[in-house]
Structures are given as structure tokens and as C-alpha cells.
Design an enzyme around this catalytic site. Sequence first.
Site, PDB file in Angstrom:
ATOM      1  N   LEU A 105      34.830  42.078  39.714  1.00 56.16           N
ATOM      2  CA  LEU A 105      35.755  41.080  40.251  1.00 56.16           C
ATOM      3  C   LEU A 105      37.079  41.682  40.709  1.00 56.16           C
ATOM      4  O   LEU A 105      38.059  40.979  40.928  1.00 56.16           O
ATOM      5  CB  LEU A 105      35.990  39.959  39.224  1.00 56.16           C
ATOM      6  CG  LEU A 105      34.746  39.155  38.819  1.00 56.16           C
ATOM      7  CD1 LEU A 105      35.093  38.061  37.824  1.00 56.16           C
ATOM      8  CD2 LEU A 105      34.064  38.530  40.046  1.00 56.16           C
ATOM      9  N   GLY A 106      37.107  43.000  40.820  1.00 60.46           N
ATOM     10  CA  GLY A 106      38.282  43.653  41.402  1.00 60.46           C
ATOM     11  C   GLY A 106      39.470  43.789  40.456  1.00 60.46           C
ATOM     12  O   GLY A 106      40.622  43.794  40.903  1.00 60.46           O
ATOM     13  N   ALA A 109      41.922  46.760  41.380  1.00 54.83           N
ATOM     14  CA  ALA A 109      42.766  46.524  42.561  1.00 54.83           C
ATOM     15  C   ALA A 109      43.798  45.437  42.261  1.00 54.83           C
ATOM     16  O   ALA A 109      44.955  45.520  42.706  1.00 54.83           O
ATOM     17  CB  ALA A 109      41.906  46.126  43.753  1.00 54.83           C
ATOM     18  N   ALA A 110      43.409  44.430  41.488  1.00 52.86           N
ATOM     19  CA  ALA A 110      44.356  43.348  41.160  1.00 52.86           C
ATOM     20  C   ALA A 110      45.505  43.890  40.308  1.00 52.86           C
ATOM     21  O   ALA A 110      46.664  43.505  40.495  1.00 52.86           O
ATOM     22  CB  ALA A 110      43.644  42.219  40.423  1.00 52.86           C
ATOM     23  N   ASP A 151      38.110  45.523  48.468  1.00 53.58           N
ATOM     24  CA  ASP A 151      38.798  44.947  47.295  1.00 53.58           C
ATOM     25  C   ASP A 151      40.301  44.810  47.537  1.00 53.58           C
ATOM     26  O   ASP A 151      40.874  43.728  47.392  1.00 53.58           O
ATOM     27  CB  ASP A 151      38.627  45.863  46.064  1.00 53.58           C
ATOM     28  CG  ASP A 151      37.329  45.614  45.341  1.00 53.58           C
ATOM     29  OD1 ASP A 151      36.367  45.184  45.998  1.00 53.58           O
ATOM     30  OD2 ASP A 151      37.277  45.858  44.120  1.00 53.58           O
TER      31      ASP A 151
HETATM   32  O1  PMV Z   1      32.669  46.316  41.393  1.00 63.04           O
HETATM   33  P1  PMV Z   1      33.889  46.217  42.258  1.00 63.04           P
HETATM   34  O2  PMV Z   1      34.671  44.973  42.061  1.00 63.04           O
HETATM   35  O3  PMV Z   1      34.750  47.440  42.163  1.00 63.04           O
HETATM   36  O4  PMV Z   1      33.339  46.148  43.778  1.00 63.04           O
HETATM   37  C1  PMV Z   1      32.703  47.270  44.336  1.00 63.04           C
HETATM   38  C2  PMV Z   1      32.248  46.977  45.730  1.00 63.04           C
HETATM   39  C3  PMV Z   1      31.478  48.140  46.377  1.00 63.04           C
HETATM   40  O5  PMV Z   1      31.064  47.670  47.666  1.00 63.04           O
HETATM   41  C4  PMV Z   1      30.242  48.484  45.574  1.00 63.04           C
HETATM   42  C5  PMV Z   1      32.332  49.375  46.531  1.00 63.04           C
HETATM   43  C6  PMV Z   1      33.404  49.299  47.583  1.00 63.04           C
HETATM   44  O6  PMV Z   1      34.270  50.180  47.587  1.00 63.04           O
HETATM   45  O7  PMV Z   1      33.374  48.390  48.447  1.00 63.04           O
END
Ligand code: PMV
Length: 304
Positions: A105-106, A109-110, A151
Site C-alpha cells: 500500500l505504499g 513512499a507515504a 507509488d
Molecule cells: O508493494 P508496493 O506498494 O511497493 O508496490 C510495488 C509496485 C511494483 O509495481 C511491484 C513496483 C514498482 O516500482 O512499481
Amino acid sequence: MGIGIAPAKTILFGEHAVVYGEPGIAIPLWEITTTASFQPFRDSDRKRDFHIHSPMIGLDADFSDIPVNLPLKKLIIRLMNLLHLTEPPAKILQIESTIPIASGLGSGAACSVAVIRAFFDEYHSNFDDAEISSIAFEIEKSYHGSPSGLDNTTISFGKPVYFQKGKGFEILKLDSKLNLIVADTGIQSVTSAVVQDVRNHYEQNQAFIRAIGIIAEKARPAVEKGDVQEIGQLMNENHDYLKKINVSCYELDLAVETARKHGAIGAKLTGAGRGGNFIALAEKPSDMIEIKKSLVHIGAKIIL
Ligand code: PMV
């Protein structure tokens, strides 16, 4: 008191494929957020060095004691340079979050975006969303080597986006709110490891990655119009391809099947996969009760 707030995000379409230049669609989840704020020391506090208190990552330490390879430390050093600060602020940086970590859910980055906004607010600096996103992107790179940028873009702009690495992004206007359930398998997964594994099998995965990109292209008008049937169908197809590139797992497959069996039009994993969260789309708000009940029954935690 400088303060910064950032939402979680969920990827509706295109995770993993987006790393290879295929389009992805993500929306912010403003119901769950990370907040960073500068607090003064209380009179009873002995210490007066810049201190960071972040229960979400189990951090309660003076800035000088935090190892330099920690992404949060790198971020703060970057911000101090940008703001021409010779010394860190003699305050506590409190970071609080309701976003589950390592769950798609990021949360990383959040955290970055909330801290960036808190610094800019504390020092009365005007930086726009694009600048905030590009700083957060630099830090995303230290979490996992080749992030797509989806993200940090979704979270910095706080709006639904159609994103393509190397080509930029567009903010999407949605005609109606989606009846989306977000739920957690409770299994934490490390994005960098899953992304690397997909890369290691790129040859076998290439055609599936393109197929995921085509699904995201098709999904865009459906998402904008709120065409629930089409979105749901495409979510199901997207999940099947994510299975083919081997980023799903037993618990995620069980969860999406359970959601569909109990009335979801579509369901898929969201984020890196191999655990973490999944999303299920209902036609009407009243359908969500039954779907949520069935997910709780198999041990999933309802996030939204
Ligand atoms: O799991 P998260 O929230 O970090 O999302 C990753 C998304 C990916 O497409 C797998 C990686 C990216 O950098 O986009």
C-alpha cells in the site's frame, strides 16, 4: 509546528509490468495516512538533539545515532541540503501511520512524502507536488533498485493516476467512487525481492508483462467512467497474469476467489504481491458487507 500528511495508494492495474514501461493505474487511499510532524521537546526531556520517533518502523533515536544507510536518514540529509540547513532542527520528528508496512500500500513512499512535506512546512518552503515526488522517487530507489515511480507519483499528487515510466503520467478524473474493498493477508513481503525475482525470469514473463499493459490500457476509460463490470472483469484478468508471473501466493488466490464467490465483480492482488494486500470491487455498497464477512472468515484483515 511543521506537519506533512501523505495517503496510502492502491494499484488498480499494472503492478510489476509498470517497472518495464507498461502503463499502470493507481489511486490514493486517503482513509489511511502517514503524518510527520515536528514537536518541541518537553521541559522534562533531557536531550536537545534532533530526535526521530517513528513507532511504525520501530525507530526512537537521535538523528546522529541513525545509520546513514537507512532511507529515512538519507532523505533527511537530502532535505537539509536542499533547505541549506547547517544543523538539524532541535526538535522531535514524530512519524505516525495507519498504513500497514510491507503490504503493497505504499507505506515507504507515504513516509517519505509526509517527512518531505513536514520539512517544507517547518521551513516555510514552497515546493510543488512534482518536486516532492522526485525527491521521494530518489528515496524509493534505496528501498528497491528499480522502482517504476508509480507509488511516489500517486502519493505525492494524492490523485488517481495513469502512469507510464519514461513517458510521464496523467491525473484521472473518476466519474464515480468505486466500491472498493482493501484487505490484508497479514503476510509481509519485501517489494525489492519480488521485483528482482520477476526480473530474473524476464524472458518467460515478457509476454505476460505486455498482456498486463494491454489490460491497463483497456481499463483506463472504464475506470474514468466507473464501468464496474468492465473494471471487475479486467481486475480478474490482471490477477491471472500476476499469477503467471509468479507474484501471487496461496493466501492471495484464496482471498480473491472468496471475494468473487461472495459477490465481488472483480478481485486481484495489489502492489508487489506474495502476500500483502488485495482489492475486491463490489457493484453496490450493500454488496460489500457480505464480501467483507467472507474475507474475515478466511482470516483476512479488512483495511477499507
Ligand atoms: O508493494 P508496493 O506498494 O511497493 O508496490 C510495488 C509496485 C511494483 O509495481 C511491484 C513496483 C514498482 O516500482 O512499481
